[in-house]
Design a protein around this motif. Sequence first.
Motif, PDB file in Angstrom:
ATOM      1  N   THR A 153      -5.525  13.255  -0.279  1.00 13.89           N
ATOM      2  CA  THR A 153      -6.963  12.638  -0.447  1.00 13.89           C
ATOM      3  C   THR A 153      -7.954  13.064   0.890  1.00 13.89           C
ATOM      4  O   THR A 153      -8.915  13.078   0.433  1.00 13.89           O
ATOM      5  CB  THR A 153      -6.702  11.117  -0.299  1.00 13.89           C
ATOM      6  N   ASP A 202       3.763  10.552  -4.293  1.00 16.06           N
ATOM      7  CA  ASP A 202       2.618   9.644  -4.072  1.00 16.06           C
ATOM      8  C   ASP A 202       1.266  10.183  -4.754  1.00 16.06           C
ATOM      9  O   ASP A 202       0.777  11.216  -4.360  1.00 16.06           O
ATOM     10  CB  ASP A 202       2.328   9.710  -2.468  1.00 16.06           C
ATOM     11  N   SER A 249      -1.214   7.979  -5.102  1.00 13.94           N
ATOM     12  CA  SER A 249      -2.353   7.019  -4.878  1.00 13.94           C
ATOM     13  C   SER A 249      -3.629   7.475  -5.382  1.00 13.94           C
ATOM     14  O   SER A 249      -4.386   6.581  -5.984  1.00 13.94           O
ATOM     15  CB  SER A 249      -2.439   6.784  -3.555  1.00 13.94           C
ATOM     16  N   GLN A 309      -6.368   1.008  -4.549  1.00 12.21           N
ATOM     17  CA  GLN A 309      -7.591   0.912  -4.328  1.00 12.21           C
ATOM     18  C   GLN A 309      -8.461   2.031  -4.205  1.00 12.21           C
ATOM     19  O   GLN A 309      -9.845   2.302  -3.885  1.00 12.21           O
ATOM     20  CB  GLN A 309      -7.880   0.507  -2.850  1.00 12.21           C
ATOM     21  N   LYS A 310      -7.850   3.221  -5.045  1.00 14.83           N
ATOM     22  CA  LYS A 310      -8.430   4.564  -5.250  1.00 14.83           C
ATOM     23  C   LYS A 310      -8.946   4.490  -6.681  1.00 14.83           C
ATOM     24  O   LYS A 310     -10.299   4.666  -6.763  1.00 14.83           O
ATOM     25  CB  LYS A 310      -7.663   5.769  -5.069  1.00 14.83           C
ATOM     26  N   TRP A 341      -0.993  13.057   4.203  1.00 16.90           N
ATOM     27  CA  TRP A 341      -0.627  11.809   3.669  1.00 16.90           C
ATOM     28  C   TRP A 341       0.984  12.354   3.597  1.00 16.90           C
ATOM     29  O   TRP A 341       1.733  11.448   4.170  1.00 16.90           O
ATOM     30  CB  TRP A 341      -1.119  11.532   2.404  1.00 16.90           C
ATOM     31  N   CYS A 385       3.193  14.828  -2.352  1.00 17.61           N
ATOM     32  CA  CYS A 385       1.952  14.049  -2.390  1.00 17.61           C
ATOM     33  C   CYS A 385       1.237  14.755  -3.423  1.00 17.61           C
ATOM     34  O   CYS A 385       0.733  15.990  -3.090  1.00 17.61           O
ATOM     35  CB  CYS A 385       1.150  13.840  -1.196  1.00 17.61           C
ATOM     36  N   GLY A 401       0.871  -1.142  -0.039  1.00 19.21           N
ATOM     37  CA  GLY A 401      -0.038   0.065  -0.040  1.00 19.21           C
ATOM     38  C   GLY A 401       0.825   1.523   0.019  1.00 19.21           C
ATOM     39  O   GLY A 401       2.175   1.242   0.009  1.00 19.21           O
ATOM     40  N   GLY A 402       0.145   2.212  -0.108  1.00 21.14           N
ATOM     41  CA  GLY A 402       0.845   3.598   0.013  1.00 21.14           C
ATOM     42  C   GLY A 402       1.631   3.608   1.380  1.00 21.14           C
ATOM     43  O   GLY A 402       2.671   4.294   1.347  1.00 21.14           O
ATOM     44  N   LEU A 403       1.308   3.148   2.317  1.00 20.22           N
ATOM     45  CA  LEU A 403       1.891   3.546   3.676  1.00 20.22           C
ATOM     46  C   LEU A 403       3.011   2.465   3.707  1.00 20.22           C
ATOM     47  O   LEU A 403       4.063   2.986   4.236  1.00 20.22           O
ATOM     48  CB  LEU A 403       0.860   3.345   4.942  1.00 20.22           C
TER      49      LEU A 403
HETATM   50  C1  PLP Z   1      -4.938   6.021   0.546  1.00 17.30           C
HETATM   51  C2  PLP Z   1      -3.619   6.757   0.324  1.00 17.30           C
HETATM   52  C3  PLP Z   1      -2.568   6.243   1.130  1.00 17.30           C
HETATM   53  C4  PLP Z   1      -2.527   4.971   2.000  1.00 17.30           C
HETATM   54  O1  PLP Z   1      -2.713   3.699   1.186  1.00 17.30           O
HETATM   55  P1  PLP Z   1      -2.844   2.433   2.011  1.00 17.30           P
HETATM   56  O2  PLP Z   1      -2.777   1.515   0.683  1.00 17.30           O
HETATM   57  O3  PLP Z   1      -3.680   2.290   3.001  1.00 17.30           O
HETATM   58  O4  PLP Z   1      -1.260   2.150   2.684  1.00 17.30           O
HETATM   59  C5  PLP Z   1      -1.339   6.969   0.938  1.00 17.30           C
HETATM   60  N1  PLP Z   1      -1.190   8.032   0.384  1.00 17.30           N
HETATM   61  C6  PLP Z   1      -2.247   8.664   0.028  1.00 17.30           C
HETATM   62  C7  PLP Z   1      -2.139   9.750  -1.166  1.00 17.30           C
HETATM   63  C8  PLP Z   1      -3.452   7.941  -0.149  1.00 17.30           C
HETATM   64  O5  PLP Z   1      -4.854   8.560  -0.859  1.00 17.30           O
END
Ligand code: PLP
Length: 362
Positions: free
Chosen positions: A148, A169, A171, A192-193, A103, A144, A77-79
Amino acid sequence: MTAHRPFNFSAGPATLPEPVLRQVAAEMLDWGGSGMSVMEMSHRGKEFISIAEAAERDLRELLSVPPHFRVLFMQGGGLGENAIVPMNLSRGGKVDVVVTGSWSRKSAAEARRYADVHVAAEGNGREIPRDWRLRDDAAYVHVCTNETIDGVEFHDLPLVDNGVPLVIDCSSHMLSRPIDWSRVGLAFGGAQKNIGPAGLTLVFVREDLLGHAMSICPSAFNYETVAAAQSMYNTPPTFAIYVAGLVFQWAKAFEYAGKQGLAAIEQRNIDKAALLYQALDGASLYENRVQANCRSRMNVPFYLKDERLNDAFLTEAKAAGLLQLKGHKTVGGMRASIYNAMPLEGVQALVAFLKDFEARHG
Ligand SMILES: *Cc1c(COP(=O)(O)O)cnc(C)c1O
């Protein structure tokens, strides 16, 4: 035709294109005459290899990814990437982070475990800060590009002109618009976004940034190792890659306003966002607090001026077929996430609801 499903404004995991969900359902028990569900296939078999190769090809085509970038299908994931990026790129040295919201603040905190982190500029979650104090000897600069939670988006990628690679980032707006690869060293995002199911993380990394991982970096998270194994060093999230591949096919064929593919998707995102911000700005009950030049096309946070109406708003929205409009718990209020898969009709329905709710309660 039966009635449409409710419109789902979740920030993630988020709404997916309905034709993709229907195809997944139709192929669930038997993919392509193989007698297997994609979930049941070896990741090294010819069926899944063909799925993964097509997914990467289509993604590269959609985003015009240059050949000197590797595309990695990872997990975490992003984290997870907040740690994986510094372990691969920082060499234990200096990392600059521009904080534009929740984020990027998390990214800075995580990178501190591995590197000497300097916050080059810090915004208030409503605008992009000016006057970045970048260090010429930093290993990379982290930004970022779509916050989000705060709803702050870079509409142009920053030009980092001191030769330090830019890490983004992206995401929550990946595949919503083109990426200027000439300005980027590495881009990452959870799927997942805008891309598919949770569990898949996409990484685009310029080849010259491979091969510098710290010795503490787990092999499965070493970009060079993952790239050398075509993202099959360990079992990748196969089902999520398959669904993402269908989303890429959907995106390539997508038509809107005389355009096709990513250009069509971007145009519809522009139109959806304009419609929603216009409605919020024109109303007296609602308020979006982000500066106009960096309002996100994907995540639109807003507040009811009388917060006592929040519960009624959410209950009535749900009854009207508008789901998951509650804002992130750290900032409160409401948030409408209007990713690629959200149809124009969904935003029109939300705008009609905003007007109707205000007429009754305003
Ligand atoms: C959702 C999100 C994350 C976290 O993603 P995970 O998959 O929950 O780790 C990180 N950065 C941004 C910008 C996000 O929107």
